[in-house]
Design an enzyme around this catalytic site. Structure first.
Site, mmCIF file in Angstrom:
data_model
loop_
_atom_site.group_PDB
_atom_site.id
_atom_site.type_symbol
_atom_site.label_atom_id
_atom_site.label_comp_id
_atom_site.label_asym_id
_atom_site.label_seq_id
_atom_site.Cartn_x
_atom_site.Cartn_y
_atom_site.Cartn_z
ATOM 1 N N GLU A 1 16.854 -32.935 45.516
ATOM 2 C CA GLU A 1 15.441 -33.337 45.504
ATOM 3 C C GLU A 1 14.645 -32.435 44.557
ATOM 4 O O GLU A 1 13.797 -32.887 43.792
ATOM 5 C CB GLU A 1 14.911 -33.222 46.949
ATOM 6 C CG GLU A 1 13.497 -33.699 47.149
ATOM 7 C CD GLU A 1 13.383 -35.217 47.127
ATOM 8 O OE1 GLU A 1 12.259 -35.697 47.215
ATOM 9 O OE2 GLU A 1 14.415 -35.912 46.990
ATOM 10 N N GLU B 1 8.770 2.648 52.518
ATOM 11 C CA GLU B 1 9.403 1.471 51.904
ATOM 12 C C GLU B 1 10.857 1.798 51.575
ATOM 13 O O GLU B 1 11.225 2.966 51.519
ATOM 14 C CB GLU B 1 8.703 1.118 50.574
ATOM 15 C CG GLU B 1 7.261 0.751 50.739
ATOM 16 C CD GLU B 1 6.528 0.687 49.401
ATOM 17 O OE1 GLU B 1 7.191 0.576 48.354
ATOM 18 O OE2 GLU B 1 5.294 0.763 49.421
ATOM 19 N N LYS C 1 13.931 2.198 48.967
ATOM 20 C CA LYS C 1 14.032 2.514 47.539
ATOM 21 C C LYS C 1 15.140 1.636 46.960
ATOM 22 O O LYS C 1 16.321 1.862 47.214
ATOM 23 C CB LYS C 1 14.354 4.000 47.339
ATOM 24 C CG LYS C 1 14.287 4.399 45.882
ATOM 25 C CD LYS C 1 14.331 5.910 45.740
ATOM 26 C CE LYS C 1 14.032 6.340 44.333
ATOM 27 N NZ LYS C 1 14.874 5.740 43.316
ATOM 28 N N ASP D 1 17.662 0.004 44.377
ATOM 29 C CA ASP D 1 18.420 0.610 43.279
ATOM 30 C C ASP D 1 18.588 -0.401 42.157
ATOM 31 O O ASP D 1 19.596 -1.080 42.048
ATOM 32 C CB ASP D 1 19.787 1.053 43.821
ATOM 33 C CG ASP D 1 20.430 2.062 42.893
ATOM 34 O OD1 ASP D 1 19.765 2.512 41.943
ATOM 35 O OD2 ASP D 1 21.610 2.401 43.130
ATOM 36 N N GLU E 1 10.849 -3.674 41.222
ATOM 37 C CA GLU E 1 12.211 -3.309 40.854
ATOM 38 C C GLU E 1 13.051 -4.574 40.730
ATOM 39 O O GLU E 1 13.143 -5.360 41.680
ATOM 40 C CB GLU E 1 12.776 -2.412 41.969
ATOM 41 C CG GLU E 1 14.036 -1.689 41.623
ATOM 42 C CD GLU E 1 13.789 -0.327 40.946
ATOM 43 O OE1 GLU E 1 12.633 -0.007 40.595
ATOM 44 O OE2 GLU E 1 14.775 0.397 40.777
ATOM 45 N N TYR F 1 6.422 -3.837 44.471
ATOM 46 C CA TYR F 1 5.948 -2.863 45.461
ATOM 47 C C TYR F 1 4.594 -2.235 45.169
ATOM 48 O O TYR F 1 4.081 -1.474 45.957
ATOM 49 C CB TYR F 1 6.995 -1.762 45.685
ATOM 50 C CG TYR F 1 7.517 -1.136 44.406
ATOM 51 C CD1 TYR F 1 6.706 -0.366 43.592
ATOM 52 C CD2 TYR F 1 8.847 -1.318 44.032
ATOM 53 C CE1 TYR F 1 7.182 0.200 42.421
ATOM 54 C CE2 TYR F 1 9.345 -0.762 42.859
ATOM 55 C CZ TYR F 1 8.500 -0.001 42.065
ATOM 56 O OH TYR F 1 8.979 0.550 40.906
ATOM 57 N N LYS G 1 16.359 10.480 49.248
ATOM 58 C CA LYS G 1 17.577 9.836 48.746
ATOM 59 C C LYS G 1 18.753 10.057 49.687
ATOM 60 O O LYS G 1 18.992 11.176 50.140
ATOM 61 C CB LYS G 1 17.936 10.419 47.379
ATOM 62 C CG LYS G 1 16.899 10.125 46.316
ATOM 63 C CD LYS G 1 17.330 9.014 45.399
ATOM 64 C CE LYS G 1 18.238 9.520 44.325
ATOM 65 N NZ LYS G 1 18.385 8.577 43.230
ATOM 66 N N CYS H 1 50.333 -1.251 23.466
ATOM 67 C CA CYS H 1 49.988 -1.977 24.691
ATOM 68 C C CYS H 1 51.023 -1.643 25.775
ATOM 69 O O CYS H 1 52.231 -1.764 25.528
ATOM 70 C CB CYS H 1 49.969 -3.476 24.439
ATOM 71 S SG CYS H 1 49.841 -4.445 25.957
ATOM 72 N N CYS I 1 53.208 -5.140 26.271
ATOM 73 C CA CYS I 1 54.036 -5.795 25.248
ATOM 74 C C CYS I 1 54.437 -4.839 24.128
ATOM 75 O O CYS I 1 55.175 -5.228 23.220
ATOM 76 C CB CYS I 1 53.306 -6.997 24.663
ATOM 77 S SG CYS I 1 51.898 -6.526 23.650
ATOM 78 N N CYS J 1 44.566 -4.923 23.194
ATOM 79 C CA CYS J 1 45.865 -5.279 22.649
ATOM 80 C C CYS J 1 45.639 -6.442 21.680
ATOM 81 O O CYS J 1 44.894 -7.367 21.970
ATOM 82 C CB CYS J 1 46.779 -5.712 23.801
ATOM 83 S SG CYS J 1 48.259 -6.540 23.245
ATOM 84 N N CYS K 1 50.663 -11.518 24.249
ATOM 85 C CA CYS K 1 51.009 -10.410 25.158
ATOM 86 C C CYS K 1 51.155 -10.974 26.569
ATOM 87 O O CYS K 1 50.265 -11.679 27.049
ATOM 88 C CB CYS K 1 49.906 -9.360 25.109
ATOM 89 S SG CYS K 1 49.977 -8.162 26.452
HETATM 90 S S1 IVH Z 1 6.927 3.509 43.678
HETATM 91 C C1 IVH Z 1 4.532 6.174 40.807
HETATM 92 N N1 IVH Z 1 8.426 2.177 45.379
HETATM 93 O O1 IVH Z 1 12.312 4.423 42.011
HETATM 94 C C2 IVH Z 1 5.575 5.773 41.749
HETATM 95 N N2 IVH Z 1 9.441 2.997 43.387
HETATM 96 O O2 IVH Z 1 12.701 7.200 41.246
HETATM 97 C C3 IVH Z 1 6.173 4.524 41.346
HETATM 98 N N3 IVH Z 1 11.789 2.409 43.158
HETATM 99 O O3 IVH Z 1 10.857 4.240 38.836
HETATM 100 C C4 IVH Z 1 7.339 4.161 42.118
HETATM 101 N N4 IVH Z 1 11.963 1.296 45.028
HETATM 102 O O4 IVH Z 1 12.098 2.203 39.756
HETATM 103 C C5 IVH Z 1 8.378 2.838 44.216
HETATM 104 N N5 IVH Z 1 9.621 0.973 46.959
HETATM 105 C C6 IVH Z 1 9.578 1.608 45.781
HETATM 106 C C7 IVH Z 1 10.704 1.732 44.944
HETATM 107 C C8 IVH Z 1 10.586 2.450 43.762
HETATM 108 C C9 IVH Z 1 12.601 1.697 43.945
HETATM 109 C C10 IVH Z 1 12.217 3.035 41.890
HETATM 110 C C11 IVH Z 1 11.298 2.803 40.729
HETATM 111 C C12 IVH Z 1 10.916 4.168 40.216
HETATM 112 C C13 IVH Z 1 12.037 5.005 40.759
HETATM 113 C C14 IVH Z 1 11.633 6.419 40.866
#
Ligand code: IVH
Length: 674
Positions: free
Chosen positions: A40, A121, A123, A125, A182, A234, A322, A416, A419, A434, A439
């Site tokens: 749809e 919040e 973080k 990656d 992010e 964010y 972290k 390689c 082969c 290779c 091969c």
């Molecule tokens: S706030 C001025 N919130 O972490 C502060 N960053 O190590 C701006 N990141 O460059 C960042 N989750 O790429 C913020 N909930 C979150 C995040 C976050 C991931 C990343 C972001 C930043 C890096 C700093």
């Protein structure tokens, strides 16, 4: 009805469709709760596309059809950030986090410490990006770069469906707004991408973050579009006037505007309330569908944030906590080299098994020659191995102890390993390959891909059989498989006559899987299932596709420069053309179904109305398209036929008024299946 009236109606229809699609995008990509079927949705999109083809002057950059379509660039432009994109200071334990609190309290001299709220919040990656909206329209997106200047990746960001292209549709306009977030690749998409890359002989991404970063930095947006990226927004970088007073409000309002925010966020009345979240998420983060490497703690009041300000690199109002990825110590017992389908040679460390994050790790990828050299990894070394989430285990570092005698430096093989032919390293890649196209290791991988379910779907043709066919069955090409007789299979080890018969049956059946799958099965670089389908539909037959110039390929919707390049290189090689001829000779169908009927409906415009009983709408559309016709969503003077199903809508009436031939479904069937 006269022309201006019709146009007005179509303009309204375009706007109605865009709003509808945007709403469904939000349901699907942001709330993960689609309200309509994919079919749809595709229908709505097709209707919009049809109307925009007829009225190119009404195509706007925020139209849902404009997500893919950016041109292939030869480089990215540099963008200066209006407000610098800072990084975050890291903490790794509660002690360091408490020091952050002390600094906050000290910085806010006339505020009592229990009046300070914090916002927690996840973080994510991935890769930080900034999105600029002018009058509600997404106009520019950039990477963080060095914090002051980033790269303009607007075309690539537009392909991410959870990024709204218009945040003010039907609402009050916001003059200028820059939001930050992010971009990430969900773990499942990452795994799938790597599986495909393994099958098509490309180097694997080490983790979802690298895959997201690599995908965002592609010069061809049509490839980015296939990468299934997502974003969590964010924060706000710039907004004038700033209508929000807390980080809590920023996130709730961004969510209401249609941005993808993450629901795991917590307002903490005081600093003590922050701490339990650290423990909670240490384990819980592994259950998420995306990678999270910590938490971000922010002072909630934007007013306090302003008062606290920033150092040259970090804000003083926020810090990251972290989680260290789980690591283990073990020994490198051996280093072996694997040969992939395109000949790429990947070194792999064979380890003394060690348990990390609940699973046994006995191998780790060493990526390439440069990685081994820079970390100086040698057989016999004790090493630290890391495994986070879904990531392939990797060797982080070698544990060196004074006076210890080590083995010799590891040297990549000069031939390689399979082969024994010569290998080379091109100047723009860290990968050794290779050069021998026959091969056995490459051949084995290519055959496995060829036989796989989404390709030729040859049941029972697994690695054990393929290994033997390559080593003693004389199979050198895909076509050789189809020349094998029952006794050739029976001769193989561990293959009963019944299985051999099944295999013969499966091979026979595979001959008619269709042109699109055959294209995918060849394992042409960048040609996945979707590209295979698009090419098959467009060119209808292998003959026509083989003759297409690179420019013609690029002209095909959704086929970018990179795909066009590798397709034309593939067909440019005589050995590939010869193999195709052999396959055709053996009866492998390489024509798009329906193509045999030619271009009978070339240039004819159809409109479908009411529900069809003999076909799904997609089938009907496919049949028309296969014969060169087009399906439009609205009836106009240009319409050639209106197919009237059960309970037709106003389109049937309109056809009558305009005196356009109306055909029943049975008549339609005859038209397309003659
Ligand atoms: S706030 C001025 N919130 O972490 C502060 N960053 O190590 C701006 N990141 O460059 C960042 N989750 O790429 C913020 N909930 C979150 C995040 C976050 C991931 C990343 C972001 C930043 C890096 C700093």
């Amino acid at each position: 009805m006269n022309k201006p009236d019709m146009s007005k109606q179509e303009a309204q229809e375009i706007e109605r469709l865009r709003q509808k699609i945007r709403r469904h995008d939000t349901f699907y990509y942001i709330h993960n709760q689609p309200e309509i079927s994919d079919r749809e949705y595709d229908r709505l999109m097709q209707e919009l596309k049809d109307l925009e083809v007829r009225h190119p002057e009404w195509v706007t950059p925020d139209s849902p059809t404009q997500r893919v379509g950016g041109k292939v660039a030869d480089r990215f432009d540099t963008v200066a950030h209006k407000i610098p994109m800072l990084s975050l200071d890291n903490t790794y334990n509660v002690g360091e986090l408490k020091e952050f609190r002390e600094r906050v309290v000290k910085g806010l001299v006339d505020v009592s410490s229990d009046e300070i709220e914090y916002f927690v919040e996840l973080k994510f990656d991935g890769l930080a990006v900034t999105l600029t909206y002018e009058d509600g329209i997404f106009v520019k997106g950039a990477t963080r770069g060095d914090g002051k200047k980033g790269e303009d990746i607007t075309a690539n960001l537009k392909t991410i469906h959870s990024i709204p292209l218009n945040i003010c549709a039907g609402k009050e306009k916001i003059k200028l707004m820059e939001v930050r977030g992010e971009v990430f690749m969900p773990r499942k998409s990452f795994q799938k991408l790597n599986e495909i890359r393994a099958a098509t002989g490309e180097t694997l991404f080490a983790n979802p973050r690298n895959a997201a970063a690599g995908s965002l930095r592609l010069l061809d947006p049509s490839i980015t579009a296939s990468r299934k990226l997502d974003i969590f927004v964010y924060g706000v970088g710039f907004m004038d006037p700033m209508p929000f007073s807390t980080q809590y409000e920023v996130q709730s309002e961004l969510e209401k505007m249609g941005f993808h925010t993450n629901s795991n966020r917590y307002l903490c009345g005081n600093f003590e309330e922050v701490l339990p979240w650290i423990e909670t998420w240490e384990k819980k983060k592994d259950e998420l569908e995306y990678d999270v490497d910590g938490l971000v703690i922010k002072v909630n009041s934007l007013d306090y944030q302003k008062k606290l300000g920033a150092t040259s690199r970090f804000p003083r109002w926020s810090v990251a906590f972290k989680y260290e990825p789980e690591k283990g110590e073990t020994r490198v017992e051996n280093i072996t080299c694997q040969v992939g389908r395109t000949g790429a040679i990947t070194p792999v460390a064979v380890l003394t098994p060690v348990t990390i994050s609940g699973s046994t790790v006995s191998r780790a990828t060493l990526h390439n020659e440069d990685e081994i050299a820079s970390k100086d990894i040698r057989i016999g070394d004790r090493v630290v191995v890391e495994k986070a989430g879904e990531i392939i285990p990797r060797v982080v570092e070698v544990i060196k102890s004074v006076g210890e005698r080590r083995g010799p430096r590891f040297r990549m093989p000069s031939k390689c390993p399979e082969c024994k032919e010569s290998i080379y390293r091109s100047k723009d890649e860290a990968v050794l390959r290779c050069t021998n196209s026959v091969c056995p290791a490459q051949l084995r991988e290519r055959l496995l891909h060829f036989a796989s379910r989404d390709a030729m779907d040859i049941d029972h043709l697994g690695p054990a059989v393929i290994d033997q066919l390559v080593s003693k069955g004389g199979v050198k090409h895909f076509s050789d498989l189809y020349k094998l007789k029952l006794q050739d299979f029976v001769r193989l080890e561990r293959l009963a006559e019944k299985s051999a018969q099944n295999l013969i049956g499966a091979l026979e059946k595979s001959k008619s899987v269709g042109f699109a799958r055959v294209l995918y099965a060849f394992g042409i670089r960048h040609v996945g299932q979707r590209a295979g389908m698009i090419l098959a539909r467009h060119f209808h037959s292998m003959n026509k596709l083989q003759k297409a110039e690179k420019e013609e390929l690029e002209f095909v919707m959704e086929i970018g420069e990179a795909i066009a390049e590798s397709v034309s290189t593939f067909f440019g090689q005589k050995s590939n053309r010869d193999e195709i001829a052999r396959l055709a000779e053996l009866g492998i169908e390489m024509e798009f179904k329906g193509e045999a009927m030619g271009d009978r409906l070339a240039g004819k415009q159809f409109v479908l109305t009411g529900s069809l009983k003999l076909f799904t709408r997609d089938e009907a559309k496919e049949k028309i398209a296969a014969l060169g016709g087009r399906v439009m969503s609205t009836v106009s003077k240009k319409t050639d036929y209106v197919v009237v199903g059960v309970d037709p809508g106003s389109k049937a009436d309109k056809a009558k008024t305009l005196d356009i031939p109306r055909v029943t479904e049975d008549e339609f069937k005859k038209m397309v299946e003659k």
